[in-house]
Design a protein around this motif. Structure first.
Motif, PDB file in Angstrom:
ATOM      1  N   TYR A   1       0.855  -1.183   0.000  1.00 56.22           N
ATOM      2  CA  TYR A   1       0.000   0.000   0.000  1.00 56.22           C
ATOM      3  C   TYR A   1       0.896   1.239   0.000  1.00 56.22           C
TER       4      TYR A   1
ATOM      5  N   THR B   1      -8.274   4.821  -1.711  1.00 56.45           N
ATOM      6  CA  THR B   1      -7.899   3.676  -2.540  1.00 56.45           C
ATOM      7  C   THR B   1      -7.687   4.131  -3.979  1.00 56.45           C
TER       8      THR B   1
ATOM      9  N   PRO C   1      -4.486   0.273  -1.581  1.00 56.87           N
ATOM     10  CA  PRO C   1      -4.805   1.212  -0.489  1.00 56.87           C
ATOM     11  C   PRO C   1      -3.820   2.382  -0.434  1.00 56.87           C
TER      12      PRO C   1
ATOM     13  N   ARG D   1      -2.852   5.054   2.478  1.00 56.99           N
ATOM     14  CA  ARG D   1      -3.011   5.427   3.888  1.00 56.99           C
ATOM     15  C   ARG D   1      -2.383   6.810   4.084  1.00 56.99           C
TER      16      ARG D   1
END
Length: 335
Positions: free
Chosen positions: A50, A127, A143, A145
């Motif tokens: 991610y 996302t 993803p 973050r």
């Protein structure tokens, strides 16, 4: 002849077993998994599952998405951000919303996440969705973050708690709301206390829920063996990392109709009897009044010129002593 018959039967049995053994793997073999789309999307550079970005409000941060195409034909992939309106998915801007990757090639697509100046501190995940050729709906979700620097506030509330009977069980409904600016993974403890002591003790356990800042979720807890007759207080306590903590209570009264109905009917009948007795006491008995409106047993008076005499006779029936008769005479001078 018997020997040949047994031999023939044995050969047939062995042949049938061989057929079954050969066909069993084919029958037990699972269905083939859907073919891979033939391309991939992932963070570029180091092996990452991610993207992680961190910055203050008003900051613009960049990174790169790698789109690989190991096949022998070119593929076209569309890119977009997904997520809440106040998250990284909404603040994403790609260098190209659509990219065509030649055969046996990997392309890198830059993107920028611009944090609004009024963004609250805390977690704002999102996302990247890459959609391309292959099976219907072939896509990769990567993803992002994003953490906006500043004071972190973890706040969680338990709201709209209710308890309802459902068959032989009870259902506890409640809502969890993330009132802070961090992502929460709540835990929940349940307890119920009746008139005569504790009825349910369910220690805190992790819920399969991830609450983004500002998000809420409706959930239920099943109480399989609630009391049949009691007044209960059900208390839910929710906790999460960062000191988030809240509790809420709901009342629940268990009264089975089969047991309550006779008592209610008896109380209603007794009340109606009292009302009828009071009404009768407030009315005169028509049978006790004479034709001239006189009541037997009443005293009559006569007066003239200051001198009066009174006399009276009466008969009456007493329920306790039978028949009663009497005479009263008198005279007097009134001033």
């Amino acid at each position: 002849m018997p020997f040949r018959t047994r031999a023939a039967v044995t050969v047939a049995a062995v042949a049938a077993a061989a057929v079954l053994l050969n066909s069993a793997p084919a029958a037990a073999r699972p269905a083939a998994a859907p073919a891979a789309p033939g391309w991939s999307a992932a963070p570029s550079g180091a092996d990452r599952a991610y993207f992680y970005l961190e910055g203050a409000p008003g900051t613009a941060m960049t990174d790169r998405l790698a789109v690989g195409n190991p096949s022998d034909r070119a593929v076209t992939v569309r890119l977009r951000g997904d997520g809440a309106r106040d998250g990284a998915g909404a603040w994403l801007l790609f260098g190209a919303a659509e990219v065509t990757v030649p055969p046996r090639t990997r392309a890198t697509v830059p993107f920028t996440v611009t944090v609004p100046r009024d963004a609250s501190s805390g977690d704002h995940p999102g996302t990247i969705v890459a959609t391309g050729p292959g099976a219907p709906g072939a896509r990769f979700r990567v993803p992002v973050r994003l953490r906006v620097t500043g004071p972190a506030l973890s706040a969680l509330t338990v709201e709209r708690v209710s308890v309802r009977r459902r068959g032989s069980a009870a259902v506890i409904r409640y809502t969890l709301v993330n009132r802070g600016n961090t992502v929460l993974r709540p835990r929940l403890a349940v307890r119920a206390d009746g008139l005569f002591g504790p009825l349910l003790r369910r220690p805190g356990r992790a819920l399969p829920v991830t609450l983004l800042p500002g998000a809420q979720v409706d959930r239920t807890e099943t109480w399989p063996d609630p009391p049949a007759l009691d007044a209960v207080d059900v208390r839910l306590t929710a906790t999460a990392a960062g000191g988030a903590h809240d509790a809420a209570t709901a009342g629940y009264t268990a009264v089975p109709w089969g047991a309550a109905a006779p008592a209610l009917l008896l109380a209603a009948g007794g009340g109606w009897a009292v009302v009828r007795r009071r009404r009768r006491a407030g009315r005169a008995d028509p049978a006790a009044v004479g034709p001239d409106g006189e009541v037997p047993g009443a005293v009559t008076e006569a007066a003239d010129a200051g001198t009066g005499a009174n006399s009276g006779t009466g008969t009456g029936t007493c329920a306790r002593t039978g028949t009663r008769t009497g005479t009263r005479t008198g005279s007097g001078v009134r001033a």
